[in-house]
Design an enzyme around this catalytic site. Structure first.
Site, PDB file in Angstrom:
ATOM      1  N   MET A  10      73.474  26.038  54.511  1.00  0.00           N
ATOM      2  CA  MET A  10      73.790  27.403  54.090  1.00  0.00           C
ATOM      3  C   MET A  10      75.269  27.695  54.313  1.00  0.00           C
ATOM      4  O   MET A  10      75.828  27.303  55.341  1.00  0.00           O
ATOM      5  CB  MET A  10      72.965  28.415  54.886  1.00  0.00           C
ATOM      6  CG  MET A  10      71.478  28.248  54.725  1.00  0.00           C
ATOM      7  SD  MET A  10      70.920  28.544  53.058  1.00  0.00           S
ATOM      8  CE  MET A  10      69.314  27.789  53.128  1.00  0.00           C
ATOM      9  N   CYS A  11      75.863  28.361  53.392  1.00  0.00           N
ATOM     10  CA  CYS A  11      77.258  28.756  53.489  1.00  0.00           C
ATOM     11  C   CYS A  11      77.345  30.158  54.076  1.00  0.00           C
ATOM     12  O   CYS A  11      76.346  30.784  54.412  1.00  0.00           O
ATOM     13  CB  CYS A  11      77.912  28.711  52.107  1.00  0.00           C
ATOM     14  SG  CYS A  11      77.690  27.133  51.246  1.00  0.00           S
ATOM     15  N   ARG A  12      78.547  30.662  54.184  1.00  0.00           N
ATOM     16  CA  ARG A  12      78.806  32.039  54.589  1.00  0.00           C
ATOM     17  C   ARG A  12      79.800  32.614  53.589  1.00  0.00           C
ATOM     18  O   ARG A  12      80.729  31.928  53.139  1.00  0.00           O
ATOM     19  CB  ARG A  12      79.391  32.128  55.996  1.00  0.00           C
ATOM     20  CG  ARG A  12      78.568  31.517  57.120  1.00  0.00           C
ATOM     21  CD  ARG A  12      77.363  32.391  57.531  1.00  0.00           C
ATOM     22  NE  ARG A  12      76.214  32.172  56.675  1.00  0.00           N
ATOM     23  CZ  ARG A  12      75.063  32.831  56.799  1.00  0.00           C
ATOM     24  NH1 ARG A  12      74.950  33.769  57.729  1.00  0.00           N
ATOM     25  NH2 ARG A  12      74.058  32.565  55.999  1.00  0.00           N
TER      26      ARG A  12
END
Length: 340
Positions: free
Chosen positions: A1-3
């Site tokens: 997951m990215c931010r």
């Protein structure tokens, strides 16, 4: 997951939202507190590259055309398109990012730090935000069964759009290409309502392709898109599973409350907001400023009269058939645009 993080409001130094806050997206690149943990992508690091994007036009005078209230031929104006800087370096280790952020001021900013799934190349072509014409696009999450549906999604693109796909290895880049297919011309300015509907059509096409090949895993589709005037974002999961985190915050101003500790805060609870943000995680310690986006909903940020930022929360209308227009939301957005 990215931010990810997106900002709309009065012009701000990029450093004030991207690098300086104690819980900035730079901090989240090595200390993400709310990233979903999966077997394929455990941990809290988002060190597989980063990107920032911003729009250069400020106030009401176009630097390119010299016209008040924007250029007469905005579609041809190079200043209506975003500036984008990407790197495969970890965001915490980029001196150039800090140099740029300390000097650039913009009323609309995107920022993204990446955690690549196994098998996804670490390259600038895969770094967000993606852009085409006047549009920018970011994604946090993953398209389930992407390798099985990739050809189906690509087959619907025109030759021109196919050639512009940023990366055929990236589910995010291909999703953006599908979005641009439903949008039409990349230089035209669209209403916030049309952006909303286009994002819904993009989600529906992805879901339809998954249905056709029998994908049963959940997709996490936190998309953020802008045309330089408005921001439309969504927090969405295709199955009954927890989606990736997403928050929004509004206020009259966003400023440093303590220079010695780089503590930032949203100022002003009364009256209509002048700044608004959406982010994977709060970037300030005042968690009461940040509201979780409801599951399978959109946050629509638009500029109203007097530099006021209007915020609309709307459900994502999706399905395996053509998405019909939600008249209630559409009329609300039309009334905001007309100042009524």
């Amino acid at each position: 997951m990215c931010r990810l993080l997106a900002y709309l409001g009065v012009p701000v130094l990029l450093s004030d939202i991207v690098t300086r806050p104690k819980r900035s997206i730079i901090r989240q690149s090595y200390d993400a507190r709310e990233r979903l943990q999966t077997q394929d992508l455990p941990g809290w690091l988002n060190g597989d590259g980063f990107g920032i994007g911003w729009y250069a036009v400020e106030a009401n005078i176009c630097e390119c055309c010299g016209e008040e209230n924007g250029p007469k031929k905005e579609a041809q104006c190079r200043f209506s398109n975003p500036c984008v800087f990407t790197s495969i370096k970890p965001a915490w280790n980029s001196t150039n990012l800090h140099r740029l952020a300390d000097k650039i001021r913009s009323p609309l900013v995107f920022a993204h730090v990446r955690a690549a799934y196994p098998g996804m190349p670490v390259s600038e072509e895969n770094c967000h935000p993606f852009h085409s014409g006047r549009y920018m696009f970011m994604h946090n999450g993953g398209v389930a069964g992407f390798m099985q549906i990739r050809r189906r999604l690509l087959s619907g693109l025109s030759d021109e759009l196919y050639e512009k796909v940023g990366s055929f290895h990236s589910d995010s880049a291909v999703s953006f290409a599908v979005f641009m297919k439903h949008l039409g011309a990349s230089t035209k300015e669209c209403s916030p309502d049309y952006l909303r509907q286009t994002l819904e059509r993009t989600i529906s096409e992805i879901m339809q392709a998954q249905e056709e090949v029998g994908i049963t895993e959940a997709s996490l589709l936190n998309f953020v898109v802008s045309d330089g005037n408005s921001i439309v974002s969504c927090r969405f999961s295709t199955k009954d599973v927890k989606p990736a985190s997403l928050y929004y915050a509004v206020g009259k101003n966003f400023e440093c409350s303590d220079e010695s500790t780089d503590e930032f805060e949203l100022i002003g609870e009364d009256g209509r907001p002048m700044v608004a943000m959406v982010a994977s995680e709060p970037i300030t310690n005042s968690i009461t400023d940040w509201v979780p986006v409801p599951v399978n909903h959109m946050v629509i940020l638009t500029k109203g009269k007097g530099k006021v930022v209007d915020v609309i929360i709307a459900p994502v209308r999706h399905g395996l058939v053509r998405v019909e227009r939600d008249l209630t939301i559409s009329r609300c957005l039309e009334n905001l645009a007309s100042g009524r």
